[in-house]
Design a protein around this motif. Structure first.
Motif, short mmCIF file in Angstrom:
data_model
loop_
_atom_site.label_atom_id
_atom_site.label_comp_id
_atom_site.label_asym_id
_atom_site.label_seq_id
_atom_site.Cartn_x
_atom_site.Cartn_y
_atom_site.Cartn_z
N ALA A 154 -2.40 3.25 47.72
CA ALA A 154 -1.18 4.01 47.97
C ALA A 154 -0.21 3.72 46.83
CB ALA A 154 -0.55 3.60 49.30
N ILE A 166 -5.49 -2.19 51.87
CA ILE A 166 -4.86 -1.13 51.08
C ILE A 166 -4.09 -1.79 49.93
CG2 ILE A 166 -3.28 0.82 51.06
CD1 ILE A 166 -5.58 1.35 52.89
N ALA A 217 -7.82 5.86 55.58
CA ALA A 217 -7.10 4.58 55.59
C ALA A 217 -7.50 3.69 56.76
CB ALA A 217 -5.59 4.83 55.63
N ARG A 247 -0.39 7.47 56.07
CA ARG A 247 0.56 6.87 55.13
C ARG A 247 0.66 5.38 55.45
NH1 ARG A 247 3.21 10.44 51.92
NH2 ARG A 247 3.42 12.59 52.65
N ASN A 290 -1.23 14.62 46.18
CA ASN A 290 -1.22 14.11 44.81
C ASN A 290 -0.73 15.16 43.83
OD1 ASN A 290 -3.96 12.61 46.09
ND2 ASN A 290 -2.42 11.29 45.14
N TRP A 319 -6.40 10.98 57.31
CA TRP A 319 -5.38 10.61 56.33
C TRP A 319 -4.28 9.83 57.03
CZ3 TRP A 319 -5.52 11.85 51.10
CH2 TRP A 319 -6.54 12.73 50.71
N VAL A 366 -1.17 -1.44 47.40
CA VAL A 366 0.07 -0.66 47.35
C VAL A 366 0.76 -0.93 46.02
CG1 VAL A 366 2.32 -0.23 48.41
CG2 VAL A 366 0.33 -0.75 49.85
N ASP A 370 -10.59 7.20 44.91
CA ASP A 370 -9.50 6.32 45.33
C ASP A 370 -9.95 4.87 45.32
OD1 ASP A 370 -7.32 8.31 46.97
OD2 ASP A 370 -9.35 9.05 46.73
N ALA A 408 5.00 6.52 50.46
CA ALA A 408 3.78 6.24 49.73
C ALA A 408 2.85 7.44 49.81
CB ALA A 408 3.10 5.01 50.32
N THR A 409 2.02 7.58 48.79
CA THR A 409 1.04 8.68 48.81
C THR A 409 0.09 8.50 49.98
OG1 THR A 409 -0.37 7.42 47.30
CG2 THR A 409 1.11 9.06 46.31
N PRO A 410 -0.34 9.59 50.61
CA PRO A 410 -1.30 9.48 51.71
C PRO A 410 -2.61 8.85 51.24
CG PRO A 410 -0.27 11.64 51.69
CD PRO A 410 0.12 10.97 50.41
N VAL A 411 -3.24 8.11 52.12
CA VAL A 411 -4.49 7.42 51.80
C VAL A 411 -5.62 8.03 52.62
CG1 VAL A 411 -5.69 5.19 51.80
CG2 VAL A 411 -3.23 5.29 51.32
#
Length: 323
Positions: A110, A129, A123, A163, A310, A161, A131, A86, A117-120
Motif C-alpha cells: 500500500a 502488508i 489484502a 484499504r 492506481n 480489495w 506500507v 504487487d 492508502a492505495t487499495p491492496v
C-alpha cells in the motif's frame, strides 16, 4: 524505439501461461462465486515461491519490470487472484531496505497518498502488508503483520480489495527519495498490464464465438460489422501491449519525470484500450454476454476495476498535461 521480448521472456511467458491453463483460476472463481469471496489459490502461491517469481525484482534474482510484465499480463488473461506484480514490487521495496519479513511469503503493498492508502488486492489473504508513505519530505516503509483492513465492495468478482489503515506505532525504515513515485509508476503500469491481459482473453473469446455463432445460416464472424469490431479489438490489444512494453522498459531504464511520463502515457492508453475491447466483446456476444453464467462479465469487471485503480485514464492524462 526498437523493442521486442527476448527468447527468455517468451519462454517465461509461455511457461506461466501453461501453468495457469492447468490451474484455471476462473474455475476457482466460479466455485465460490455464489457462496464466498474468492481466495488466493495455495497452489499458485507455492508455484510462485518455488519459481522465484515473488522475488523477481530483487538483485538476487536480477529480473526486470519487462520480465514481470509478461507474468502480469498472463495472470490478467487468466483472471488469477494472485497479485503477482504487487507482491514482486513489495518484495523489491523490502529487499532494498533490509526489513526482515520473518518468513512471510505473501506481502501486499500500500502506498499512502495525501488522504488514503492505495487499495491492496487480496489484502485479506496476505501474511503482511508493506506500507510506504511520505512525511515531512522523507519517505518511509513499514511492514504490518496484523494490519487493520477496510474491506472494499468493488465491481471485481475475481479478486477482493481492501484499504489498509496505517499504524502510527509501526517501526519504519527510511527510503531513498523518489522511491514512492517509482513504486506508484510501477503499480500503474502493471495494473494496466493486468487489464490488457483480460482484454486479450476477451479478444480470443470473441473471435472464437464469432466463428461458431450462426445467424441467417452463416457464422456472425462473416458479417462486416462483426469483422470491424474484431479488427478494432485486435488493434486495441496490440497497440495497448506496445505502449505498455514501452512503459515497462521505462521503469527499468528511465528515472524521475521521464519514467513517470512514460508510465502515465502507457497506463492511460492501455486502460482506455482495454475498456474499449470489453465493450466490443459485449456487443459481439450479444445476449449471452450479459448472462451470469458466461465468463465475459468476470473479465469485463476486472478491466473496469483495473481502470479505476492506481490512476484512472483521466488521472494519467492530467499528469501528462501538468507534468
Amino acid at each position: 524505439m526498437d523493442f521486442g521480448l527476448t527468447d527468455e521472456q517468451d519462454q517465461l511467458a509461455g511457461a506461466e501461461r501453461a501453468w495457469l491453463v492447468r490451474h484455471d483460476p476462473l474455475l476457482r472463481v466460479r466455485a465460490a462465486l455464489d457462496t464466498a469471496p474468492v481466495t488466493v489459490d495455495p497452489a499458485a502461491v507455492a508455484h510462485a515461491e518455488e519459481s522465484g517469481l515473488l522475488a523477481l525484482l530483487t538483485p538476487e534474482m536480477g529480473g526486470t519490470h519487462v520480465d514481470l510484465a509478461v507474468l502480469t499480463e498472463a495472470h490478467g488473461y487468466s483472471a488469477s487472484s494472485l497479485p503477482i506484480a504487487d507482491l514482486a514490487i513489495a518484495a523489491w521495496l523490502l529487499d532494498s531496505t533490509g526489513i526482515e519479513t520473518d518468513g512471510a511469503s505473501l506481502i501486499g503493498l500500500a502506498v499512502v497518498g495525501e488522504q488514503t492508502a492505495t487499495p491492496v488486492p487480496m489484502a485479506a489473504d496476505m501474511d503482511a502488508i508493506a506500507v510506504a508513505r511520505q512525511d515531512g519530505g522523507k519517505e518511509y516503509l513499514a511492514l504490518l503483520t496484523a494490519p487493520t483492513l477496510a474491506t472494499m465492495a468493488t465491481f471485481d468478482l475475481t479478486r477482493s480489495w481492501a484499504r489498509v489503515n496505517p499504524d502510527a506505532a509501526a517501526e519504519e525504515t527510511e527510503l531513498p527519495a523518489g522511491t514512492l513515485t517509482a513504486a506508484r509508476d510501477a503499480l500503474a503500469v502493471h495494473r494496466a498490464f493486468d487489464a490488457l491481459g483480460a482484454a486479450a482473453r476477451l479478444l480470443d473469446m470473441t473471435v472464437e464465438y464469432a466463428g461458431q455463432r450462426e445467424q441467417f445460416g452463416a457464422p456472425i464472424g462473416s458479417f462486416q460489422a462483426v469483422k470491424h469490431h474484431c479488427a478494432d479489438m485486435v488493434t486495441a490489444v496490440e497497440a495497448g501491449r506496445a505502449a505498455l512494453w514501452a512503459g515497462a522498459l521505462a521503469l527499468d531504464t528511465a528515472v524521475g519525470a521521464d519514467r513517470s511520463r512514460a508510465a502515465s502515457a502507457a497506463a492511460a492508453y492501455a486502460k482506455s484500450a482495454a475498456a474499449r475491447v470489453a465493450g466490443d466483446a459485449l456487443q459481439v456476444h450479444g445476449g449471452i454476454g450479459f448472462t451470469w453464467e458466461h465468463d465475459l462479465h468476470l473479465l469485463l469487471r476486472r478491466i473496469k476495476v483495473d481502470e479505476a485503480l492506481n490512476g484512472t485514464v483521466a488521472d494519467h492524462r492530467a499528469a501528462l498535461v501538468l507534468g
